[in-house]
Design an enzyme around this catalytic site. Structure first.
Site, PDB file in Angstrom:
ATOM      1  N   ASP A 178     -65.427 -11.860  57.624  1.00 25.64           N
ATOM      2  CA  ASP A 178     -65.727 -12.282  58.996  1.00 25.64           C
ATOM      3  C   ASP A 178     -64.742 -13.396  59.303  1.00 25.64           C
ATOM      4  OD1 ASP A 178     -66.637 -13.369  61.359  1.00 25.64           O
ATOM      5  OD2 ASP A 178     -68.756 -13.195  60.842  1.00 25.64           O
ATOM      6  N   HIS A 179     -63.713 -13.091  60.101  1.00 25.05           N
ATOM      7  CA  HIS A 179     -62.627 -14.048  60.266  1.00 25.05           C
ATOM      8  C   HIS A 179     -63.088 -15.365  60.884  1.00 25.05           C
ATOM      9  CE1 HIS A 179     -62.462 -12.146  64.308  1.00 25.05           C
ATOM     10  NE2 HIS A 179     -62.056 -13.327  64.695  1.00 25.05           N
ATOM     11  N   HIS A 241     -70.383 -12.549  63.806  1.00 21.67           N
ATOM     12  CA  HIS A 241     -69.753 -13.853  63.985  1.00 21.67           C
ATOM     13  C   HIS A 241     -70.749 -14.971  64.285  1.00 21.67           C
ATOM     14  CE1 HIS A 241     -66.114 -11.706  63.783  1.00 21.67           C
ATOM     15  NE2 HIS A 241     -65.951 -11.433  65.055  1.00 21.67           N
TER      16      HIS A 241
END
Length: 493
Positions: A178-179, A241
Site C-alpha cells: 500500500d504505497h 489506503h
C-alpha cells in the site's frame, strides 16, 4: 542476515505501473547507492527482448527523472526481459534458466523478489505457476512476492485470494503493498506520537474531540473509467489506503519497532472498529458521484460522460463515513473519513481536533487546537492554536507552527515506492499489510458493499466542489465541520 542483493522479477513489465513508478524507483535507489548486486527481469506477454525493454525504460526515465548518461547506461545494463504467457504454467519454465543465469552473473545467491504489477485476476495464478517450477522455495535464497492492491473485491474474494496465495507462499514471503504507508509523513506520524512526551498524554478520548481523514483528488477517472467503475471510491481508496492511515493514527504504542509488533497493533485497531449497522449505512454514510461543471472557466465532464463508464453507472466517486473505534483509548471519539474524485484539491491529510477549553475566557469564538498532518502533496505537519491578536483587548487569533519536508533540502527523502521496494528487499514487512488486518478491513466495509448492492442512495455533486451537500450535513449533525484544505500547506496563517 537480510540482504537487498537480489533479482527483481516484475510481472506486467509492459504496463503503466512499471514504467511510471517501479523502474523510476529502482533507478533512484541505484543512483543513490542503495542497490549493488541486483538485476531486474521484466516479464509480460509482449514479444520484447532485453534491448527493446531497456530502450523503453530508458525513454521513461529520460521523461521523468534527473539522469546522467553514465548512470542511466549503468542502470539499464541491469535490465532484462522474458516474454511469458502469464496464464500458462508451462510457459513459466522459461524463467528457470533466465533466473539461474542472472543469479550467477550478479552473485545474488538465489534471492528473488516477485512483483505482481498485473490485473488482480492473475494474483492467484502467478504464485501457482511459479510453484509449478519450484520458483517459490527458499532452499537457495529467499523468495518474496509483492501483491498490489486490490487484495480481493469483497470479504469473500479476499479470503479466497488469501487461500490461493498461501497454498504456495508462506505469510512471511507475502508483501501486500500500500504505497500510502511508504510516504514519509505516514511513518513520521508514529515517531511524532511515540517519541514525544507532549502528545501521548493527549492522544485519547479525554482531549481529542474528533479525527478527520481526507483523501481528495482534483482529477476525475481520466483514462481509467473501465477499471474505476468496477472499483469506486470505497474499494479504490477507503478500504485500503485510508483505513490503514486510520489504524496508524489510532494504534497503541508497539512493544518494539519491528514488523510483528507494529502490525499486531494495526490489526487490533481494525478488529476494534465498531461494526457498521443498517442505521450506520443509512445515516452515517454518504456516497456521491460527480456531475459536469465549470472549473476555472473550463467545462468538465461528469462521471457518466467519462470514457469507459456505463451511462447508467451507480459507482460512487465520493464517500464520507462516520465511524468509531471501540476500545479504551478512543471510545466515543468519532472518526470522519472522506475521499473523492473531482474535488477542489489533491490532498491527503489527517486533522486531530482537540477539545476546546472548558471555559473560553478570552473569546466565545476562540480557535480550537488542531494538529494537521499532511501526507500529500507538500508533506508537512502544522499545529494550530490561539494567541492574542495585536491591538486592544484580548481577542484570540489562530496561528500555526509548521514543519515541511521540503525544508530538509540536504536530506534525500525516499518516495513511497522507493522505500517499500527497499524494505521488501531487506525483508522488513513493517509497512506492508498483514493478512489478519486485510480480512478485518474487508469485514468492516462489507455492510457498505451490501448497501451499494441493494441500491443505496448515491448523491450527485458538482465537479470541483467538496462533495455532496449530504456530506456537510453528516458532520454538521454533531456541530462539527470538515476542514477545506488547499493543495499547499501554508507557512503562515
Amino acid at each position: 542476515m537480510q540482504t537487498n542483493n537480489n533479482c527483481i522479477v516484475i510481472f506486467g513489465a509492459s504496463g503503466d505501473l512499471t514504467h511510471r513508478k517501479l523502474i523510476p524507483a529502482l533507478y533512484n535507489l541505484f543512483k543513490f547507492g542503495r542497490l549493488n548486486k541486483f538485476s531486474v527481469l521484466g516479464v509480460a506477454r509482449s514479444e520484447l527482448n532485453d534491448e527493446t525493454f531497456r530502450e523503453k525504460m530508458r525513454e521513461s526515465l529520460l521523461e521523468t527523472e534527473e539522469t546522467t548518461p553514465e548512470t542511466l547506461d549503468a542502470f539499464c545494463s541491469h535490465l532484462y526481459y522474458q516474454a511469458v504467457n502469464t496464464s500458462d504454467a508451462a510457459d513459466y519454465g522459461k524463467l528457470v534458466p533466465r533466473l539461474e543465469e542472472l543469479h550467477t552473473k550478479y552473485q545474488t545467491n538465489g534471492n528473488t523478489l516477485y512483483y505482481m504489477s498485473t490485473p488482480p485476476s492473475l494474483y492467484g495464478v502467478i504464485p501457482e505457476c511459479l510453484a509449478a517450477h519450484g520458483l517459490n522455495t527458499e532452499e537457495e535464497g529467499w523468495k518474496r512476492i509483492i501483491v498490489e492492491k486490490p487484495f480481493g473485491y469483497d470479504e469473500k474474494t479476499a479470503q479466497e485470494l488469501d487461500v490461493q496465495i498461501h497454498r504456495f507462499f508462506e505469510e512471511h514471503q507475502i508483501y501486500r503493498i500500500d504505497h500510502y504507508l511508504g510516504k514519509e509523513t505516514v511513518q513520521n506520524l508514529l515517531v511524532l506520537r511515540f517519541s514525544n512526551g507532549l502528545f501521548e498524554p493527549l492522544w485519547n478520548r479525554n482531549y481529542i474531540d474528533y479525527v478527520e481523514i481526507t483523501g481528495a483528488e482534483a482529477i476525475g477517472v481520466e483514462e481509467r473509467g473501465g477499471y474505476y467503475d468496477g472499483s469506486g471510491a470505497m474499494r479504490d481508496m477507503f478500504q485500503n489506503h485510508l483505513l490503514q492511515v486510520l489504524a496508524m493514527v489510532a494504534m497503541e504504542p508497539p512493544a518494539i519497532i519491528n514488523a510483528n509488533s507494529m502490525r499486531d497493533e494495526v490489526a487490533k485497531v481494525m478488529h476494534s472498529l465498531r461494526p457498521l449497522t443498517q442505521d450506520d449505512v443509512e445515516h452515517n454514510l454518504v456516497l456521491g458521484q460527480y456531475i459536469a461543471a465549470e472549473i476555472d472557466g473550463k467545462e468538465v465532464k461528469g462521471y457518466l460522460q467519462e470514457k469507459g463508464v456505463p451511462s447508467n453507472s451507480r459507482t460512487e466517486t465520493f464517500m464520507a463515513l462516520r465511524c468509531e473505534i471501540e476500545n479504551w483509548r478512543w471510545a466515543g471519539v468519532p472518526f470522519y473519513v472522506r475521499t473523492g474524485k473531482r474535488l477542489p484539491a489533491r490532498v491527503t491529510e489527517i486533522v486531530i481536533h482537540f477539545k476546546t477549553t472548558p471555559h473560553p475566557v478570552f473569546s466565545q469564538n476562540a480557535p480550537e487546537n488542531k494538529l494537521i498532518i499532511r501526507i500529500q502533496p507538500d508533506e508537512a505537519i502544522s499545529m494550530r492554536f490561539g494567541l492574542k491578536k495585536p491591538g486592544a483587548g484580548f481577542e484570540a487569533k489562530e496561528v500555526s507552527m509548521d514543519f515541511r519536508y521540503a525544508d530538509l533540502a540536504d536530506d534525500q527523502v525516499l518516495t513511497a515506492y522507493e522505500r517499500l521496494l527497499l524494505d521488501a528487499m531487506k525483508g522488513d514487512a513493517t509497512l506492508f499489510a498483514r493478512t489478519d488486518a486485510v480480512h478485518a478491513a474487508w469485514k468492516f466495509v462489507q455492510p457498505i458493499l451490501d448497501y451499494k448492492e441493494a441500491g443505496g442512495r448515491v448523491h450527485e455533486y458538482e465537479a470541483g466542489t467538496w462533495g455532496p451537500v449530504a456530506a456537510e450535513k453528516l458532520i454538521a449533525k454533531s456541530g462539527r465541520v470538515w476542514r477545506k484544505p488547499s493543495g499547499k500547506m501554508k507557512k503562515k496563517v
